[in-house]
Design a protein around this motif. Structure first.
Motif, PDB file in Angstrom:
ATOM      1  N   GLY A  87     -34.858  31.205 -22.560  1.00 41.77           N
ATOM      2  CA  GLY A  87     -36.061  30.788 -21.837  1.00 41.77           C
ATOM      3  C   GLY A  87     -36.144  29.278 -21.658  1.00 41.77           C
ATOM      4  O   GLY A  87     -37.108  28.756 -21.090  1.00 41.77           O
ATOM      5  N   GLU A  88     -35.150  28.545 -22.140  1.00 43.21           N
ATOM      6  CA  GLU A  88     -35.142  27.072 -22.024  1.00 43.21           C
ATOM      7  C   GLU A  88     -34.581  26.656 -20.660  1.00 43.21           C
ATOM      8  O   GLU A  88     -33.578  27.186 -20.193  1.00 43.21           O
ATOM      9  CB  GLU A  88     -34.282  26.474 -23.145  1.00 43.21           C
ATOM     10  CG  GLU A  88     -34.197  24.947 -23.083  1.00 43.21           C
ATOM     11  CD  GLU A  88     -33.175  24.393 -24.065  1.00 43.21           C
ATOM     12  OE1 GLU A  88     -32.821  23.205 -23.926  1.00 43.21           O
ATOM     13  OE2 GLU A  88     -32.709  25.157 -24.942  1.00 43.21           O
ATOM     14  N   ARG A  89     -35.252  25.705 -20.031  1.00 45.29           N
ATOM     15  CA  ARG A  89     -34.751  25.186 -18.767  1.00 45.29           C
ATOM     16  C   ARG A  89     -33.438  24.457 -18.987  1.00 45.29           C
ATOM     17  O   ARG A  89     -33.265  23.727 -19.974  1.00 45.29           O
ATOM     18  CB  ARG A  89     -35.764  24.206 -18.152  1.00 45.29           C
ATOM     19  CG  ARG A  89     -36.983  24.870 -17.528  1.00 45.29           C
ATOM     20  CD  ARG A  89     -36.745  25.264 -16.075  1.00 45.29           C
ATOM     21  NE  ARG A  89     -36.549  24.110 -15.232  1.00 45.29           N
ATOM     22  CZ  ARG A  89     -37.545  23.440 -14.630  1.00 45.29           C
ATOM     23  NH1 ARG A  89     -38.806  23.846 -14.808  1.00 45.29           N
ATOM     24  NH2 ARG A  89     -37.301  22.426 -13.860  1.00 45.29           N
ATOM     25  N   GLU A  94     -28.812  32.286 -17.087  1.00 43.97           N
ATOM     26  CA  GLU A  94     -29.374  33.577 -16.712  1.00 43.97           C
ATOM     27  C   GLU A  94     -28.918  33.950 -15.298  1.00 43.97           C
ATOM     28  O   GLU A  94     -28.559  33.083 -14.499  1.00 43.97           O
ATOM     29  CB  GLU A  94     -30.892  33.497 -16.754  1.00 43.97           C
ATOM     30  CG  GLU A  94     -31.469  32.524 -15.727  1.00 43.97           C
ATOM     31  CD  GLU A  94     -32.977  32.438 -15.770  1.00 43.97           C
ATOM     32  OE1 GLU A  94     -33.590  33.139 -16.600  1.00 43.97           O
ATOM     33  OE2 GLU A  94     -33.544  31.670 -14.982  1.00 43.97           O
ATOM     34  N   LYS A 140     -34.213  25.389 -11.198  1.00 43.70           N
ATOM     35  CA  LYS A 140     -35.115  25.827 -12.278  1.00 43.70           C
ATOM     36  C   LYS A 140     -34.482  26.929 -13.129  1.00 43.70           C
ATOM     37  O   LYS A 140     -35.182  27.695 -13.788  1.00 43.70           O
ATOM     38  CB  LYS A 140     -36.440  26.305 -11.693  1.00 43.70           C
ATOM     39  CG  LYS A 140     -37.254  25.185 -11.037  1.00 43.70           C
ATOM     40  CD  LYS A 140     -38.559  25.711 -10.457  1.00 43.70           C
ATOM     41  CE  LYS A 140     -39.430  24.577  -9.965  1.00 43.70           C
ATOM     42  NZ  LYS A 140     -38.823  23.769  -8.921  1.00 43.70           N
ATOM     43  N   HIS A 147     -32.670  28.962 -16.144  1.00 48.99           N
ATOM     44  CA  HIS A 147     -32.822  28.905 -17.596  1.00 48.99           C
ATOM     45  C   HIS A 147     -31.500  29.251 -18.283  1.00 48.99           C
ATOM     46  O   HIS A 147     -30.643  29.933 -17.712  1.00 48.99           O
ATOM     47  CB  HIS A 147     -33.907  29.883 -18.066  1.00 48.99           C
ATOM     48  CG  HIS A 147     -35.281  29.488 -17.632  1.00 48.99           C
ATOM     49  ND1 HIS A 147     -35.770  29.745 -16.366  1.00 48.99           N
ATOM     50  CD2 HIS A 147     -36.286  28.842 -18.295  1.00 48.99           C
ATOM     51  CE1 HIS A 147     -37.007  29.295 -16.265  1.00 48.99           C
ATOM     52  NE2 HIS A 147     -37.343  28.740 -17.431  1.00 48.99           N
ATOM     53  N   GLN A 174     -32.975  18.961 -18.475  1.00 47.76           N
ATOM     54  CA  GLN A 174     -33.848  18.313 -19.450  1.00 47.76           C
ATOM     55  C   GLN A 174     -33.784  16.797 -19.240  1.00 47.76           C
ATOM     56  O   GLN A 174     -32.746  16.260 -18.838  1.00 47.76           O
ATOM     57  CB  GLN A 174     -33.409  18.638 -20.880  1.00 47.76           C
ATOM     58  CG  GLN A 174     -33.542  20.100 -21.264  1.00 47.76           C
ATOM     59  CD  GLN A 174     -34.985  20.563 -21.347  1.00 47.76           C
ATOM     60  OE1 GLN A 174     -35.881  19.784 -21.649  1.00 47.76           O
ATOM     61  NE2 GLN A 174     -35.208  21.850 -21.056  1.00 47.76           N
TER      62      GLN A 174
END
Length: 780
Positions: free
Chosen positions: A714-716, A759, A707, A709, A719
């Protein structure tokens, strides 16, 4: 007597070697016998035959033999030859024999039964045995010819087989195995010109083939004169037994059912009852109880009709009958009386079975299975023919025991695959350690230490269901809402018939719960609603349904709409679970198939387990390979496969998507880890785990990146329709880009590649990723 020949275009024997009928080799043979033992009681008979032939010089000349040849003028002479060669007890109507032209399939003197069995309506000779190709017969013929030449002219000691097994159908319809022996003792080989020399030692050392001899000794150099004796023996029993022996010896899980069917086709032949059918059914044991395998019952007379519940019921009845009575159960005429006595025979009339027999196959007083015989003719079956199975019965016991072993192996494979980590790629080391343990004297034995594999490279991949927890929450909320609305409507309808203040209070609570349901179901809210329905709604509605005939139709309608096993509406959750299961099953089946494929290049350990989706870890390295040398090319090959297989999975789940009741999408994730690690087997969890502080870092990354990012967005990372590849070092990125470029050239992946920073995770920093879209419609 007409000359029986094979079809003239089948072998073209005339073009291979010249061959004529001649009585001279036979007469020379008689003269040798007289010279060897003048006092033999048959000497006068032999002299009579010789005088008879020599009184007619025409009989001492070679006789051409064709299908048009008329040998009737030699009938008396052929009768004398038959009298000399075959015993006086020979019966032309029941015995099978013939006299033929050397090398050729041409028989000019034969018994009636020979003509009946070995010719097509008395016209052409059946020269090619059933199950043998014409090419094989031609090869056998030329081998026979050269062994005859080498024996007769070069006096080489030859050991060659003259027997041919023919499969025939007798006049009574019985399938027969006939051994045909062709005796060439009355054949002379004549040389045209000078005989070439041939060294026996050279011949043996080089194992000269018939193809070579065709060049060294062409058949055109020789001429055959004389005749061959064809004798035929019925070997149906021995050949059938040999065939069943072969079936048992070669029976595997992959051909088990076919082996049974082949044995079933032979049993009527062994019994001499060609118009009956036979069925064999094994009764293996699982946890001490006899069980029935579905693969054996599809055509079974007793168990082949009805649903599985009926099959199991009849199976238990049959098993009880066989266990309590070890003798054959014979039903000469299947009628209502016999069915009433044995209910498991219920469906025999539907299958037009008029006569039936069940024979238990037992070993050490245990029932291993049964043999069923069935006929559409009343009173066709009895105990009497079963004595012919006395030599076959032990083989049937072996076959059923073999099925028990096969089932045990299948169960062990399932247990090993589903519940343990002992895959073939690593099992060798466990066996090695177990063997060392057994070699140690009992009083010196210690528990086997942890089994480890050092310097192995891990490959991790995860296929996750996007927003699975949200989809599951929605399904729960929709089920609760549907049932609360159903309760509300039911309570309102009940209130129109009877007045109970309690019903108003229940209706108030129901409406309150409905107002509390939102798109994001609060934690624990579903438990409160279920408790309310279970302890307050269910007892009241159940009581009213049982005690009020007027309300019964209304309440039965309510209960019909809720899940009987769950006690509440479960439709949306079931649709979600079915959709999730469909995707996970498709992925698992694909990976199982691929697991077998990748093992072919180099042994590796492949661990797969389900979460919301499917995750797997592969370990490859020299310590896993038992005997094969490891090279990095196998690791690179596996990494390329990993990327390619993820693209295939993405397309697979995309294709399945429109067929699902709940639309679900998958994301694909790969973790690149270029440093080798050490894994050890954890006996308590029956699985492998990493060892050492540095190696544990890999495990931490694996558990926290699902999970993750993209940094500052803030985008996973993961996709739908893409493959995300997480890495730590530049060299790992460069290697991944090579594979991506290759798959882009094949239009498996889209051209754009994203280079992303991730991150920071707890205890992990500096991770980067590549992300690429999958081409969902690649060219064929």
């Amino acid at each position: 007597m007409k000359v029986l020949t094979a079809h003239p275009g089948l072998f073209n024997d005339d073009n291979t070697i010249e061959s004529n009928i001649s009585f001279v080799p036979f007469l020379n043979f008689l003269k040798q016998r007289i010279a060897q033992d003048p006092s033999d009681a048959r000497t006068s008979f032999y002299k009579l035959i010789i005088d008879k032939f020599e009184s007619n010089p025409a009989t001492l000349q070679p006789i051409p033999a064709t299908s048009e040849s008329d040998l009737s003028k030699y009938q008396d002479y052929l009768d004398l030859i038959t009298a000399a060669i075959f015993p006086v007890t020979t019966n032309p109507e029941s015995d099978i024999y013939g006299i033929g032209v050397p090398y050729r399939f041409a028989i000019f003197y034969y018994s009636d039964l020979f003509k009946q069995l070995f010719s097509e309506d008395g016209r052409e000779l059946i020269a090619v045995p059933d199950g043998i190709s014409v090419q094989q017969v031609k090869k056998d013929k030329i081998t026979w010819l050269y062994k005859l030449i080498l024996e007769k002219l070069y006096h080489f000691p030859m050991s060659y087989k003259n027997d041919i097994i023919h499969t025939l159908v007798a006049p009574d319809g019985t399938k027969k195995f006939m051994k045909v022996n062709i005796d060439p003792r009355f054949v002379d080989v004549k040389v045209k010109g000078e005989l070439p020399s041939l060294d026996y030692n050279l011949f043996c050392s080089k194992q000269i083939t018939p193809e070579t001899l065709l060049k060294i000794l062409p058949p055109s150099m020789f001429r055959l004169e004389g005749f061959v004796i064809w004798t035929v023996k019925d070997v149906t029993q021995s050949e059938s037994l040999n065939t069943i022996k072969s079936l048992v010896m070669n029976m595997r899980s992959s051909n088990e059912v076919e082996s049974y069917h082949a044995a079933e086709r032979l049993i009527p032949t062994i019994l001499g009852l060609p118009d009956i059918t036979a069925h064999l059914v094994p009764f293996p044991k699982v946890n001490g109880k006899n069980v029935l395998e579905e693969q054996f019952v599809t055509t079974d007379p007793i168990l082949g009709i009805g649903n599985k519940k009926q099959q199991q019921h009849f199976f238990q009845l049959v098993l009880e009958q066989l266990q309590n009575n070890p003798n054959p159960l014979v039903i000469p005429d299947v009628d209502d009386t016999s069915i009433a006595a044995h209910p498991f025979l219920k469906y025999l009339p539907i299958k037009n079975i008029k006569s039936f027999l069940v024979l238990p196959i037992t070993h050490k007083k245990e029932v291993l299975g049964m043999l069923e015989l069935a006929s559409s003719v009343p009173n066709r079956l009895s105990v009497e023919p079963l004595w012919r199975l006395q030599n076959t019965y032990p083989l049937l016991v072996l076959m059923l025991n073999r099925s028990i072993s096969i089932l045990e192996n299948r169960l062990n494979e399932v247990i090993k695959d589903q519940f343990t980590a002992l895959q073939p790629s690593v099992e060798w080391k466990f066996i090695d350690e177990a063997w060392k343990y057994l070699l140690t004297p009992e009083d010196e034995r210690k528990d086997i230490e942890s089994i480890s594999f050092e310097d192995v490279y891990p490959l991790y991949g995860a296929v996750d269901i996007r927003n699975s927890s949200v989809q599951q929450g929605n399904a729960i909320r929709e089920d609760l809402q549907e049932q609360l609305e159903l309760i509300r409507d039911t309570l309102i309808a009940i209130g129109q018939s009877i007045h109970l203040p309690l019903l108003e209070e229940l209706l108030y609570k129901t409406n309150d719960f409905l107002l509390g349901l939102t798109d994001n179901l609060p934690a624990g809210e579903d438990i409160k609603v279920n408790e309310f329905m279970k302890h307050e709604i269910q007892p009241v509605l159940q009581h009213l349904c049982e005690g009020n005939e007027e309300l019964k139709p209304l309440l039965e309608n309510y209960f019909a709409k809720i899940d009987k096993s769950e006690g509440h509406v479960f439709r949306h959750r079931r649709e979600y679970e079915d959709s999730l299961s469909t995707i996970n099953t498709a992925i698992s089946q694909y990976l199982e198939k691929e697991r077998q494929y990748i093992q072919q290049s180099f042994p590796c350990y492949f661990e797969k387990y389900r979460t919301d989706g499917v995750e797997y870890t592969i370990y490859i390295g020299q310590s896993i390979a038992h005997e094969k040398k490891f090279d990095n090319l196998y690791l690179r090959n596996l990494r390329l496969w990993q990327l390619s297989s993820m693209a295939h999975i993405a397309r697979l789940t995309h294709k399945i998507g429109p067929k699902l009741k709940v639309p679900l999408e998958t994301t694909q994730l790969i973790l690149m880890h270029s440093s080798p690690i050490t894994i050890s087997f954890r006996s308590d969890e029956r699985r492998f785990d990493v060892e050492g502080a540095y190696n544990i870092r890999y495990e931490i990354i694996k558990k926290r990146i699902d999970k993750v990012h993209i940094k500052d967005t803030g985008e996973r990372l993961t996709q739908p329709g893409t493959i995300a590849m997480v890495y730590s070092y530049v060299r790992e990125m460069e290697e991944l880009k090579k594979y991506i470029t290759f798959l882009q050239s094949k239009q498996i992946l889209e051209p754009e590649v994203e280079e992303l920073e991730l991150e920071e995770l707890q205890g992990v920093s500096g991770l980067k990723a590549l992300r690429v879209k999958v081409n969902m419609n690649p060219p064929l």
